[in-house]
Structure formats: C-alpha cells, structure tokens
Design an enzyme around this catalytic site. Structure first.
Site, PDB file in Angstrom:
ATOM      1  CG  HIS A   1     -52.463   5.914  17.902  1.00 13.03           C
ATOM      2  ND1 HIS A   1     -51.865   6.897  17.570  1.00 13.03           N
ATOM      3  CD2 HIS A   1     -52.878   6.035  19.235  1.00 13.03           C
ATOM      4  CE1 HIS A   1     -51.680   7.705  18.345  1.00 13.03           C
ATOM      5  NE2 HIS A   1     -52.356   7.371  19.405  1.00 13.03           N
TER       6      HIS A   1
ATOM      7  CD  GLU B   1     -46.578   5.962  28.371  1.00 12.98           C
ATOM      8  OE1 GLU B   1     -45.559   6.558  28.458  1.00 12.98           O
ATOM      9  OE2 GLU B   1     -47.652   6.171  28.087  1.00 12.98           O
TER      10      GLU B   1
END
Ligand SMILES: Cc1ncc(C[n+]2csc(CCOP(=O)(O)OP(=O)(O)O)c2C)c(N)n1
Lengths: 337, 325
Positions: free
Chosen positions: A140, A69
């Site tokens: 999440h 990322e």
C-alpha cells in the site's frame, strides 16, 4: 507564487479537492465522462476523493464496481472505444498490478495495433507512494510510475500541487489516449492556490518550480516538496538551484530539462520509487545523451532503497529519500564540501 | 444433416453457407500462403468451427460489437469484414484493416463492429463487457458478443467479466467455442466447468451448452441470448461444442491426437457438409447451385489474395505512426 495560480479569483484548495473539482467539471461538461471503481460512489473511493460526486451525478456517471481490477481496466477500454471517457480509480496503485495486462497489453496498444481505427481515452487514477502516508507497508505504499512510463502508447502524469493536479486531470480526461494519472497519497491534504476559472495544463510540459543557476534538481510528486525544501536550505548556504517538476513522466519534456541543464551544468535527480529501473535512470540517460558536453559534474540521483516498503517506522524512514540527502548530493555535485 | 426448423429465408440460408465457405477458403488459403512463406507470425485457423460465428452473426447488426481471439478470421468474416482488407492485414500491407500494424492475431474491423482480436487468452472479454456498458450508458440498443475458447475458462478475468456483466445487467453475450483443445491440451484436462446452465444460473444469468456444428442450431440457440441483450435483460453464456480440424496454428505438429481422430471428425462433424446436406435435402439448392456458391466464395478469396499481393507495404518511415491518437 506566480499569477497563473491566482487567476482572477484565487482560493486555497487541497490537492484532494482539486482532483475532485476536475472530475466534477468534466462530468458536468460531458456526460460520457464516467467514474468507475471500488467504493467510488457514496464512500468517495479509497481516500474520499470522489465524495459528493455520486450525489450529483448518480449511478449513471459514478459507478461502484466489483473488486476486479483487470476486468475493470478492460471494461474501461471497451467503453472508451465505443464513445465513453472512463476514469478508473484504483484504490491503491499497487493494485493496478492486477490490471497490467489490460493497461499495457491492450489499452496502450489499441491505437497502434489497430492502425488508428480506434483510440482509448481512459484515465487510470492511481494513488501511490508513502512518506507521511505512514506504515502502510509493502502493498500500500509503492511508487510504480516506471512500470507505466516504460510502455509506448501510455501517457503518465504525476502532479505535485493542487493547481497542477486539477489542470492535468482535466487535460488527461480530454486526452484521446490512455493516461496513467498518479496522485500522491501524502499530498491529498496539502493546499495551494487554484483559480476559480477554467484552465488546463498541457500533458508533456514540465514546470520550473524554483529558478536558480548553479544546479538543477528534477523531482516529481511528493519529492518536489523535498526538493524545494532542500533548495531553500542550499540557498542559505549560497547555492541557488533550479527545481524542475516534470509533471508528465511520459512523454518527457526534454526541452525544459535540457535548457535548464545547459544553464546550470549540474543535475540531481530525485525519485521516491526504489532506485533500480526508475524514471530517474531514464532522465539521466537522456540528459547524458543530449547534454554531456554541458555538464560540469556527473549526473547523480537520490532514490528510494531497493527493498519492499517495510512497516515499522524505524525501517520505513531508511527507505525513502529525505531533504538532507538531497542537500548533500547537490553540494557534492557543486564540489561544495 | 440439420433437423432444425428455422424461420430463415432460403436466400439467407444460402448466404450463410456462402459465408461459411468463404471462411473455409480464407483459412485454407492462409494455410497455403503460410507454408509458402507469404504469411508470417502465428496463423490460427478456425476450420471446423465456421458454423458458430455465422449462426451468431445472423442475429447481429453491423453496428453491434464483437471481440475476437487469436483464432478470429471467421468471427470477422461472419460479421461482414471485407476479405480483401483482412487478407491484406495478414500479409502486413498498408491496405489491411490495421495498416499492417496488427496482423492475423491483432486484427480489428471497426467498420463492421469488431473491436479487435485479443490474442491474450480471455483478454477481449472485458472489452466486450465495456462496450455493452457503454451502450447501456448511452442509451443505445447495440449488443456486444465476446468470443473465446475453452482455454479462456482458465483465466480469472473471465469470471470477473461474468460477475460484472451480471451485476450491471449488461447487454453482452459470452460465446465459448469449445474446440476440444487449448494448443495440445484437451479441455477436460484443464477445465472443470461442465454444467453450463447451473454455472450460469449461479451467476444470475442464463447459460446453455449446445452443438456448434449445425449452423441452424447455433442460430436458434443464439436468438434468445441476443434478444435478451437487446432488451437489456442481461448477459447469456453460450457454450458450443465444436472441433478444430487443423493444428493449433499452421505447422503445429499435433502430437496430441491421431490422424484417425481428426479424419473421423472431418467426416462426421464438418459444419459445411452438415449444412449443405440439409439445404440439398430441403430443395433450397441443387448440386449445381451448390457448386456455383462454392465457386463464387473461392473467387472472392482469390480476389482478396490478388488485392493483398498488389498492395503496398507500410512505409517504414511511418513505423511510429498511431502510437498515440
Ligand atoms: C494469457 C495467455 N497465455 C497463454 C497464451 C498462449 N496461447 C495461445 S492460444 C492458447 C490456447 C488457447 O486455447 P483456447 O482458448 O481453447 O482457444 P483455441 O486456440 O482452442 O481456439 C494458448 C495457451 C496466450 N496467448 N495468452
């Protein structure tokens, strides 16, 4: 339903397809618009948003990447400073934490710290939130918009409807600045009218989703649905609330919000994110600074609890706001008890 | 003295010496301005390391890209940056490259391909990878060079960048300047990586470890790397051993090394002495022409200081200009 959503040839489109269509149109218009991310090609990304794009645009514009990322955000920056307009999909917004350095320390600042020599037209697509996207747990389900709304140089948008999702994404792709584009996972399957013809929604413009004159509710993303539900229930009891969808979290559309509050004199702020340090705190403070004399009741907010998002549904349901809470808080603000 | 054979013309070699001297005087001047309170913030000098960017830049075009670090003045000057605008930036003036918004640690010079100094250790490396990606995407033949120190090898991002550049076969050259220290810490204490060729090979590209004090050796080493990038043959890791003659920043106490160690390095490893001895020996210059080069390098820096001093401060009313493009 206002006419703008209908255009001349309205169709129902899901939030997910509206996002896809925005990318598709922009990639057709400009081959330097590139989608980067983990599994974004044939697989269509974490939620299938980009399905079918790879088939049309190939590796040149839709590129699967390693799970890196921070490096991806930095790569998007380098590409943006040299002629490309990257869209970087984080599989879940939670994982953008790995890339905060490149987003906040670099991309947000290159225009300023290099004295206008360059700019970074990047869209960071961030699926966030929980609610009907259930039991995804602590890593999440988070709502992290406040992290990015805090950083000068970034713009943060958070559409709540398919119409806004498409128009804002097209505007974000064309914006010369880095834009954190938040998409709510639980909204992907929701449907709404989207015109066939091209339109853009300007970044920095809020939208009045329901008119009323007794109180204002401000709610973005999935919380807009709850706010509208609450507004409907309140109407049955004779309280007409105005519901504002900020759509852009930074820069904030103060005009729209302040005008509404000067009319209704009461305001309730709603956010899914945990309470502390959230965007609602910022809205509240600005309203306090600008509209104190217009207020007939204290500014109040409904927000997520200050806990990591739990897994079990019995716990999860305690963490997030719900429409009943919003109804109660609005009634309180209206001294209606 | 260099024993490297080179195809470079004498004129270019003398120009390279002059650039090294310009970097040296730029840094020495920055040091004295700092001590006199005319420069603020952290100023990190690359004295002792001048051969690396000069040897690399001899292969680069103006439109090739570099990303730099907190120790980046040399990278910029070698890439052709105007020392006037660079010095003005250090002094926080409106005429500086970044109009005084960046300073020494956040300088960039887009007109000569610098995408900026990234003082967050290793943070510029992904940006160079992105520029390389962008060139590949647009079908252009510019290459990108990412400069970083040995300290950056402790950052995970850099391994992400190696991996990404290799799988996408990007036209990027990774240039590590191992100056023996990261602030007060010796490289061996924190960096396990030693065998550069086999490390790079395991990532699927070429890596070499070479002496970074001899500019002709740097030049020779860089040739294949930049050619590979230019021809879209993927990345290369160039790891140069060098030595930082000054403290980490001006005024840093240097308690981690002896004066003798520094003096010995200055005596034996000075890249300007090494190159000068070679040029004198090869008859490309004599003592007098060497002095002339030195005088003209100094003069450019003097002029830069004058320019910077005469330049206006940024207008305080414009403090928020450039936040958004
Ligand atoms: C991410 C990050 N951590 C810590 C620092 C503080 N810091 C600045 S320079 C430096 C040492 C860097 O060493 P190296 O990369 O070898 O470069 P050198 O200073 O030797 O040129 C450190 C730790 C920083 N700038 N960025």
């Amino acid at each position: 339903m206002s006419t703008r959503e209908q255009g001349t040839s309205p169709r129902k489109l899901s939030y997910l397809l509206a996002i896809r269509e925005a990318m598709q149109e922009e990639m057709r218009r400009d081959k330097n618009v590139i989608l980067l991310g983990e599994d974004v090609a044939r697989h269509g990304g974490g939620f299938g948003v980009s399905k079918e794009l790879w088939e049309e645009f190939g590796d040149a514009q839709v590129r699967n990447t390693p799970i890196s990322e921070n490096c991806l955000a930095g790569m998007a920056l380098g590409a943006a400073m040299t002629g490309c307009r990257p869209i970087l999909e984080f599989m879940f917004m939670d994982f953008s934490a790995l890339a905060i350095d490149q987003i906040c320390n670099e991309a947000a600042k290159v225009s300023y710290m290099y004295g206008g020599q360059t700019n970074a037209p990047i869209v960071f697509r961030c699926p966030q939130g929980g609610l009907s996207y259930k039991s995804a747990g602590a890593h999440h389900s988070q709502s992290l918009e406040a992290w990015y709304a805090h950083i000068p140089g970034l713009k943060v948008v958070f559409p709540a409807t398919p119409y806004d999702a498409k128009g804002l994404l097209k505007a974000a792709i064309r914006d010369p600045n880095p834009v954190v584009y938040i998409e709510h996972k639980a909204l992907y399957s929701t449907e709404g009218l989207v015109p066939e013809e091209e339109y853009l929604i300007p970044i920095g413009k809020a939208d009045i989703k329901r008119s009323g004159n007794q109180a204002t509710i401000i709610a973005a993303g999935y919380m807009l649905q709850y706010a509208l539900e609450a507004a409907q229930n309140l109407a049955i009891e004779g309280i007409e609330v105005e519901v504002i969808d900020p759509r852009t979290l930074n820069p904030m559309d103060e005009d729209c919000i302040f005008t509404s509050i000067r009319k209704t004199h009461r305001v309730v702020l709603v956010q899914e994110a945990c309470r502390s340090g959230g965007v609602a705190a910022e809205w509240g403070m600005r309203i306090n600074e600008a509209c104190f004399d217009w207020l007939d009741a204290p500014i109040t907010r409904v927000a997520g609890a200050d806990v990591p998002i739990p897994y079990a549904q019995s716990l999860e349901n305690k963490v997030w706001p719900n429409p009943t809470q919003i109804v109660d808080v609005v009634k309180n603000a209206c001294y209606f008890k | 003295m260099s024993k490297i054979e080179t195809d470079l013309s004498p004129e270019i070699q003398l120009e390279m010496l002059k650039t090294m001297l310009k970097i040296r005087y730029f840094e020495m001047t920055a040091g004295s301005l700092y001590k006199r309170g005319l420069l603020k913030g952290g100023v990190h000098a690359c004295i002792g390391q001048e051969a690396i960017p000069v040897g690399i830049s001899a292969h680069l075009r103006t439109d090739d890209y570099i990303t730099s670090t907190h120790r980046g003045h040399g990278h910029h000057i070698a890439k052709g940056a105007d020392v006037k605008r660079l010095m003005a930036e250090l002094m926080g003036k409106e005429t500086g490259y970044c109009k005084g918004r960046g300073g020494s640690m956040h300088v960039a010079a887009f007109e000569v391909g610098s995408l900026g100094a990234f003082p967050i250790v290793a943070a510029g490396v992904p940006c160079a990878v992105g520029a390389a990606f962008s060139m590949m995407h647009q079908g252009k033949d510019q290459v990108a060079v990412a400069y970083f120190g040995d300290g950056a090898l402790g950052q995970g991002t850099i391994y992400e960048a190696f991996n990404l550049a290799s799988v996408l076969k990007l036209p990027v050259v990774f240039v590590c300047e191992n100056n023996c220290f990261a602030v007060s810490t010796r490289t061996e204490a924190t960096v396990a990586l030693k065998d550069i060729p086999s490390f790079a090979a395991s990532f699927g590209f070429t890596g070499v470890r070479e002496n970074g004090q001899d500019v002709l050796n740097v030049y020779k080493t860089a040739r294949a790397a930049i050619t590979r990038a230019r021809e879209n043959q993927g990345p290369t890791l160039l790891y140069f051993d060098t030595y930082r003659f000054e403290g980490h920043y001006f005024g840093e106490p240097e308690i981690y090394r002896t004066r003798e160690e520094v003096q010995k390095s200055r005596d034996e490893l000075d890249p300007i002495d090494i190159f000068s001895a070679y040029l004198l020996d090869a008859g490309m210059m004599n003592k007098q022409s060497r002095d002339e080069i030195e005088i003209s390098a100094r003069a450019e820096i003097e002029e830069a200081i004058e320019f910077a001093k005469q330049s206006p401060d940024p207008n305080p009313e414009e403090f928020a200009k450039y936040v958004y493009a």
